[in-house]
Design a protein around this motif. Structure first.
Motif, PDB file in Angstrom:
ATOM      1  N   MET A 154       0.830  -1.206   0.000  1.00  0.00           N
ATOM      2  CA  MET A 154       0.000   0.000   0.000  1.00  0.00           C
ATOM      3  C   MET A 154       0.867   1.259   0.000  1.00  0.00           C
ATOM      4  O   MET A 154       0.433   2.307   0.444  1.00  0.00           O
ATOM      5  CB  MET A 154      -0.906  -0.042   1.248  1.00  0.00           C
ATOM      6  CG  MET A 154      -2.174   0.780   1.165  1.00  0.00           C
ATOM      7  SD  MET A 154      -3.194   0.480  -0.254  1.00  0.00           S
ATOM      8  CE  MET A 154      -4.075  -0.973   0.251  1.00  0.00           C
ATOM      9  N   GLY A 155       2.129   1.161  -0.443  1.00  0.00           N
ATOM     10  CA  GLY A 155       2.993   2.326  -0.316  1.00  0.00           C
ATOM     11  C   GLY A 155       3.229   3.082  -1.606  1.00  0.00           C
ATOM     12  O   GLY A 155       4.075   3.965  -1.654  1.00  0.00           O
ATOM     13  N   ASN A 156       2.495   2.782  -2.652  1.00  0.00           N
ATOM     14  CA  ASN A 156       2.742   3.446  -3.923  1.00  0.00           C
ATOM     15  C   ASN A 156       1.867   4.690  -3.998  1.00  0.00           C
ATOM     16  O   ASN A 156       0.693   4.622  -4.315  1.00  0.00           O
ATOM     17  CB  ASN A 156       2.400   2.481  -5.059  1.00  0.00           C
ATOM     18  CG  ASN A 156       2.708   3.084  -6.396  1.00  0.00           C
ATOM     19  OD1 ASN A 156       3.704   3.752  -6.567  1.00  0.00           O
ATOM     20  ND2 ASN A 156       1.822   2.850  -7.349  1.00  0.00           N
ATOM     21  N   LEU A 157       2.449   5.854  -3.694  1.00  0.00           N
ATOM     22  CA  LEU A 157       1.669   7.083  -3.704  1.00  0.00           C
ATOM     23  C   LEU A 157       1.664   7.687  -5.101  1.00  0.00           C
ATOM     24  O   LEU A 157       2.527   7.391  -5.923  1.00  0.00           O
ATOM     25  CB  LEU A 157       2.267   8.094  -2.725  1.00  0.00           C
ATOM     26  CG  LEU A 157       2.485   7.615  -1.297  1.00  0.00           C
ATOM     27  CD1 LEU A 157       3.160   8.697  -0.499  1.00  0.00           C
ATOM     28  CD2 LEU A 157       1.183   7.251  -0.661  1.00  0.00           C
ATOM     29  N   ASP A 158       0.724   8.587  -5.336  1.00  0.00           N
ATOM     30  CA  ASP A 158       0.677   9.260  -6.638  1.00  0.00           C
ATOM     31  C   ASP A 158       1.952  10.092  -6.849  1.00  0.00           C
ATOM     32  O   ASP A 158       2.405  10.275  -7.981  1.00  0.00           O
ATOM     33  CB  ASP A 158      -0.560  10.145  -6.742  1.00  0.00           C
ATOM     34  CG  ASP A 158      -0.786  10.984  -5.493  1.00  0.00           C
ATOM     35  OD1 ASP A 158      -1.754  11.744  -5.453  1.00  0.00           O
ATOM     36  OD2 ASP A 158       0.026  10.872  -4.551  1.00  0.00           O
ATOM     37  N   LYS A 159       2.544  10.540  -5.769  1.00  0.00           N
ATOM     38  CA  LYS A 159       3.790  11.299  -5.864  1.00  0.00           C
ATOM     39  C   LYS A 159       4.903  10.458  -6.476  1.00  0.00           C
ATOM     40  O   LYS A 159       5.725  10.969  -7.233  1.00  0.00           O
ATOM     41  CB  LYS A 159       4.247  11.753  -4.469  1.00  0.00           C
ATOM     42  CG  LYS A 159       3.538  12.962  -3.971  1.00  0.00           C
ATOM     43  CD  LYS A 159       4.194  14.208  -4.512  1.00  0.00           C
ATOM     44  CE  LYS A 159       3.304  15.401  -4.429  1.00  0.00           C
ATOM     45  NZ  LYS A 159       3.478  16.326  -5.512  1.00  0.00           N
ATOM     46  N   HIS A 160       4.931   9.160  -6.119  1.00  0.00           N
ATOM     47  CA  HIS A 160       5.981   8.304  -6.665  1.00  0.00           C
ATOM     48  C   HIS A 160       5.815   8.149  -8.160  1.00  0.00           C
ATOM     49  O   HIS A 160       6.786   8.168  -8.912  1.00  0.00           O
ATOM     50  CB  HIS A 160       5.950   6.926  -5.998  1.00  0.00           C
ATOM     51  CG  HIS A 160       6.270   6.961  -4.543  1.00  0.00           C
ATOM     52  ND1 HIS A 160       5.497   6.359  -3.594  1.00  0.00           N
ATOM     53  CD2 HIS A 160       7.283   7.539  -3.867  1.00  0.00           C
ATOM     54  CE1 HIS A 160       6.020   6.571  -2.404  1.00  0.00           C
ATOM     55  NE2 HIS A 160       7.096   7.280  -2.543  1.00  0.00           N
ATOM     56  N   GLU A 161       4.567   8.000  -8.601  1.00  0.00           N
ATOM     57  CA  GLU A 161       4.345   7.844 -10.040  1.00  0.00           C
ATOM     58  C   GLU A 161       4.785   9.112 -10.775  1.00  0.00           C
ATOM     59  O   GLU A 161       5.424   9.054 -11.833  1.00  0.00           O
ATOM     60  CB  GLU A 161       2.857   7.593 -10.303  1.00  0.00           C
ATOM     61  CG  GLU A 161       2.273   6.427  -9.539  1.00  0.00           C
ATOM     62  CD  GLU A 161       2.165   5.178 -10.389  1.00  0.00           C
ATOM     63  OE1 GLU A 161       1.861   5.325 -11.583  1.00  0.00           O
ATOM     64  OE2 GLU A 161       2.412   4.091  -9.859  1.00  0.00           O
ATOM     65  N   GLU A 162       4.448  10.264 -10.189  1.00  0.00           N
ATOM     66  CA  GLU A 162       4.830  11.539 -10.810  1.00  0.00           C
ATOM     67  C   GLU A 162       6.345  11.631 -10.919  1.00  0.00           C
ATOM     68  O   GLU A 162       6.898  11.997 -11.965  1.00  0.00           O
ATOM     69  CB  GLU A 162       4.301  12.678  -9.925  1.00  0.00           C
ATOM     70  CG  GLU A 162       4.281  14.035 -10.576  1.00  0.00           C
ATOM     71  CD  GLU A 162       3.954  15.112  -9.542  1.00  0.00           C
ATOM     72  OE1 GLU A 162       3.156  14.841  -8.627  1.00  0.00           O
ATOM     73  OE2 GLU A 162       4.510  16.213  -9.663  1.00  0.00           O
TER      74      GLU A 162
END
Lengths: 473, 518
Positions: free
Chosen positions: B166-174
């Motif tokens: 559950m640690g994949n934030l939208d910030k990481h994708e950006e």
């Protein structure tokens, strides 16, 4: 006088030459010829096949085809499509666009969203910026790091503590710093992946004992003892270690520490304890499994934990006596060769520690909630609960496997999706199937935090019952 | 040996690297110095054993005295007798942002460095020539810090879960999309620690039956990753293309040792800038070799990303090559971006594979959101997408500072290793006593430097290492150079036997670069 002596020796030699039997002379002659041949022949290189011409070598180089750098991954691989969390992963979490109650992040004490922690981190950000731009040895040591190490040592009541900037790297760097090639490590089968990598990097002899089975461990220790008696010189320089976890990540149960201490003194083995899940959870003040069992902390040689669960920060620490911890400052690979922890994360950890020290009753609250949900989850048809009643990280495994791991994973995914659609965020426990030594069966991870209300706990339990009913039957 | 190479059009600009030989007298004196220290070490150990001298080491518990000793006595010989004497040159605690000027906490020792006490005084405004702050993004004010503060108040400091859970934030994708665009590759993935990026991803890419060709002077993280993977490791001489070619030929022609089976794949591990030597990898030649022998290239740009190249995109940009030629582009965010963490960039299949099979994605917590925001803002700044020209100005300032600093040091007569364009400047000290003396004398004059000795460097080649920054102004560099000159005369460090013709004092201009005279 020397000249006469020499001449006399020469005469003796010539005489011996004439008196020797023929075969003797012939043998000597052959040997001398052989030596001369060896001296003048070309050196024989074992590597080069001298029968390959330049053209043949070029052909081999042309023909050789390597494998592709990476094999292709099927598009529907369960680990490829990550859940996207928009916004902070706190108690109410927005996963893939849906708002759910968070039962998947290890935020046991609810400190992820705590205002005091955030403002301490903000103050640190204003003073230090974000990064430290260097390892600890080269102007990367900040006063915040020194303060955090002191506070952790004081909290755990040990002499010294050392912090790492990455939770995984903590135990994976600590073990190879002490245990080298030729040493022996007894480790539990259910040890987490970070411990396995630390053991692999150390190149020591690894002996696995059955999970939490002290009789099996004693058998291995006795075997080692009899080996030692055969070779006492080697035994005097072979170090021995036992590596266990306080609360196991893969099975949710606790290790029998008092028996381990007895075995330690009986067989002269050192104990390394990994407390990532039990730090901030077990014990009256959250000091971990040593407080839970009432054991003197000096009996454990090294305690290692990461700050990413209860302390809701990033990084990890090891604590123990100075004699042991100080060694890591020069030989812990993840400490010496890596940049230090960003100061804002260290400040967040210090504030979280403050909160833990000021409110010792949250541990009791957390334990009560764990017991509640553990009871509520019993009796779900098709799923069994794996873990102690006071463990905040439980696993739900299938009672009967459907044959292959892939199908089990797919089935559990449907249960998780059902729950996510109804507002409870869950996740499956992820493993690297080919790399784990003892791969645990597929399971759903249920994490209890202090922020969840009793209503929410009951809702989660009933939803899981529903999901199991509809998917598994 | 001085190489100026325009190797048949592979290089579009001169490649100047120099590693001046150690003068014979200096080498002899250094060995004598170590010999004396070792003798005294034995004497002190003897005195400590016979209780003539108090033993200040921490000792084992009484209850565990009959356990097998944890440390071999000999292992710690170097630690007790050589390292302890000059221990105050390392682990210096600072209490401000690690920018061009830094505040240090004063510490004294009353028992010859066995313990330190803090006097409470803070030494202010020390010129910082030791932190890896190449583009000056270590700031406590400015756009990056403000953005990070906003994200911190919104997201909090930690993440408490792994990427695959559950640690994949939208910030990481950006972040990952941005990094891929910055590098010019199809896709990228970010990790929380640079060291762990190497040690956890190399085992995912190669395994048993594969061959790793690694440079002599590779970083500990690359060595650890290579060892953990289980592949066969062969080492080629530092930056030596003939050595690499010979190894490649032998590997393909003879196959695996003993079984003669062909290798599954060959991976070449090199770094962009080697941090102890200051040398830059000969990337055009490595890529030509890689293509000829069908092997794969893993480039670790820990120090070179942001610091080299006309637009700050690393060593590939510096040589004007195509980023798609490098199979795995790895780098860290700690040095030029003022944050923490690492990344790997490459083709989409590679990154998809790493998302599924990397150890870090499955077991390690993902990056902290404010750190991610700092990287996003600083990358946008370097690319010029934030609407200012600050990024471009900094990249140019760093290049100017590098050229100026190196030239001035060579004119003074020090032996400086490495490439003309690398912002890592090693200055040779050689003798063990000078290591401690240099560090202390520079600190007295308010300049913080990094000194390195054995085991990070070969035993007689200890050095001081300067890391230049775009935040250093010309005045700071001039002050530093003046003090280095003074200390150099005091400690007799000017070993170089060739002198550079000093340029006339005029503003830096890239076209007026003179050749060296022997």
């Amino acid at each position: 006088a020397a000249g006469v002596g020499q001449q006399w020796v020469l005469v003796e030699m010539v005489q011996a030459f004439y008196e020797a039997p023929a075969y003797h002379l012939i043998l000597e002659g052959i040997l001398i010829l052989w030596i001369i041949r060896l001296l003048f022949s070309k050196t024989y290189k074992l590597q080069e096949r001298s029968d390959l011409t330049l053209k043949e070598k070029e052909e081999l180089i042309e023909e050789w085809q390597p494998e592709p750098l990476v094999p292709p991954v099927p598009k529907d691989h369960p680990a490829l499509n990550y859940n996207i969390v928009s916004g902070p992963p706190t108690h109410i979490i927005t996963v893939n666009g849906k708002e759910c109650i968070n039962f998947a992040s290890f935020n046991f004490l609810g400190l992820l969203n705590n205002e005091k922690v955030k403002s301490a981190a903000q103050a640190s950000l204003k003073k230090y910026g974000v990064g430290t731009c260097g390892p600890r040895g080269f102007y990367g040591t900040f006063d915040v790091h020194l303060e955090l190490e002191e506070r952790l040592a004081k909290f755990m009541r040990t002499e010294e503590a050392i912090i790492y900037s990455y939770g995984f790297a903590t135990i994976a760097s600590a073990i190879p710093a002490y245990s080298k090639r030729g040493d022996i490590v007894f480790v539990d089968e259910a040890a987490c992946f970070a411990i396995q990598k630390g053991l692999q990097a150390s190149r020591s002899n690894i002996k696995l004992f059955k999970h939490n089975d002290m009789a099996d461990l004693e058998r291995l220790l006795k075997e080692q003892e009899s080996e030692d008696q055969k070779n006492p010189r080697k035994a005097r320089v072979t170090r021995r270690f036992i590596v266990v976890e306080g609360l196991y990540m893969n099975t949710g149960d606790i290790c029998p520490l008092p028996e381990l201490i007895k075995l330690k003194y009986k067989y002269k083995v050192r104990i390394f304890l990994e407390e990532s899940l039990s730090f901030g959870v077990l014990g009256a003040h959250g000091r971990g499994i040593t407080e839970h069992f009432g054991i003197n902390i000096d009996d454990i040689d090294l305690i290692s934990a990461n700050m990413e669960n209860s302390l809701a920060s990033i990084g990890g620490f090891c604590c123990g006596r100075s004699f042991i911890i100080d060694h890591q400052r020069l030989s812990g690979q993840g400490y010496c060769f890596s940049a230090s922890l960003p100061p804002l994360l260290a400040a967040a950890a210090i504030e979280a520690l403050n909160i833990m020290e000021d409110n010792p009753d949250i541990f009791q609250t957390l334990r009560a909630k764990c017991e509640r949900i553990h009871k509520a989850l019993q009796g779900i048809s098709g799923l069994k609960v794996v873990g102690e009643s006071f463990s905040p990280a439980l696993h739900l495994q299938l009672e009967e496997s459907c044959g292959s791991r892939e199908n089990d994973v797919k089935l559990l995914k449907r249960v998780v999706d059902y729950c996510m659609n109804s507002g409870i965020a869950l996740t499956q426990a992820r493993y690297l199937e080919k790399e784990e030594k003892c791969l645990p069966p597929p399971s759903i991870r249920v994490v209890i935090t202090v922020e969840q209300t009793e209503q929410e706990l009951d809702k989660a339990a009933s939803l899981l019952k529903e999901a199991a009913q509809s998917v598994l039957n | 040996i001085n190489h100026i190479v325009h190797n048949g059009g592979l290089y579009k600009r001169p490649f100047n690297e120099a590693f001046e030989e150690t003068p014979m007298l200096v080498a002899v004196l250094t060995y004598v110095g170590y010999g004396v220290l070792t003798l005294f070490g034995y004497l002190r150990d003897f005195m400590r054993q016979w209780k003539i001298e108090k033993c200040q080491n921490a000792t084992e518990r009484e209850e565990q005295k009959d356990f097998v000793p944890l440390y071999q006595d000999f292992e710690n010989f170097y630690n007790r007798n050589l390292y302890m004497r000059i221990r105050d040159s390392w682990n210096r605690p600072i209490c401000s942002v690690p920018g061009a000027k830094v505040d240090m906490m004063e510490r004294v020792s009353h028992d010859y460095n066995w313990t330190f006490t803090y006097t409470g005084r803070v030494i202010k405004d020390i010129i910082n020539m030791g932190s890896y702050n190449y583009l000056g993004f270590a700031q406590k004010t400015g756009a990056c810090q403000e953005a990070a503060a906003k994200v911190l108040s919104q997201y909090g400091a930690g993440v408490c879960s792994t990427r695959q859970e559950m640690g994949n934030l939208d910030k990481h994708e950006e972040l990952e999309k941005l990094v891929a665009r910055f590098l010019g590759v199809e896709s990228a993935m970010a990790y929380g620690m640079g060291f762990a990026t190497n040690s956890m991803n190399i085992p995912a890419l190669v395994g048993k039956g594969c061959l790793i060709l690694s440079d002599e002077l590779n970083h500990a993280s690359l060595v650890l990753g290579a060892r953990l993977s289980g592949a066969t490791i062969r080492i080629f001489k530092h930056n030596n293309m003939q050595s690499l070619e010979k190894l490649l030929k032998d590997a393909i022609v003879h196959g695996q040792p003993r079984t003669r089976r062909p290798w599954k794949k060959i991976l070449i591990l090199v770094e962009g800038i080697y941090s102890m030597e200051g040398s830059i990898v000969r990337l055009p030649e490595v890529i030509a070799l890689k293509k000829k022998y069908k092997s794969y290239l893993y480039l670790d740009e820990a120090h070179s990303i942001g610091a080299l190249g006309p637009s700050g995109r690393g060593v590939v940009d510096y040589f004007g090559l195509n980023p798609e030629d490098v199979d795995v582009m790895m780098g860290t965010f700690t040095k030029s971006f003022g944050a923490a963490g690492g990344y790997i960039g490459g083709k989409k299949e590679l990154i998809d594979y790493l998302r599924t099979y990397s150890h870090s994605a499955a077991y390690a917590t993902s990056m902290s959101p404010p750190v991610v925001e700092q990287i996003i803002t600083s990358v946008k700044c370097i690319m010029g997408e934030d609407g200012t020209t600050i990024g471009k100005a900094r990249v140019q300032q760093l290049a100017e500072n590098t050229r100026y600093f190196r030239r001035r040091l060579k004119e003074m007569g020090f032996i400086i290793y490495g490439n003309e364009d690398s912002p890592v400047v090693p200055l040779m000290l050689y003798m063990p006593a000078k290591i401690g003396a240099f560090g202390r004398e520079m600190l007295k004059r308010n300049i913080g430097v990094v000194v390195v000795g054995f085991p990070a460097t070969p035993i007689i080649e200890s050095r001081a290492r300067f890391c230049l920054s775009a935040a250093h102004t010309k005045e700071m560099l001039d002050t530093a150079l003046k003090e280095i000159n003074e200390v150099g005369d005091l400690l007799q460090l000017k070993y170089s036997r060739r002198r550079l013709v000093p340029l006339l004092d005029r503003p830096f201009d890239e076209t007026t670069y003179e050749e060296t005279e022997d």
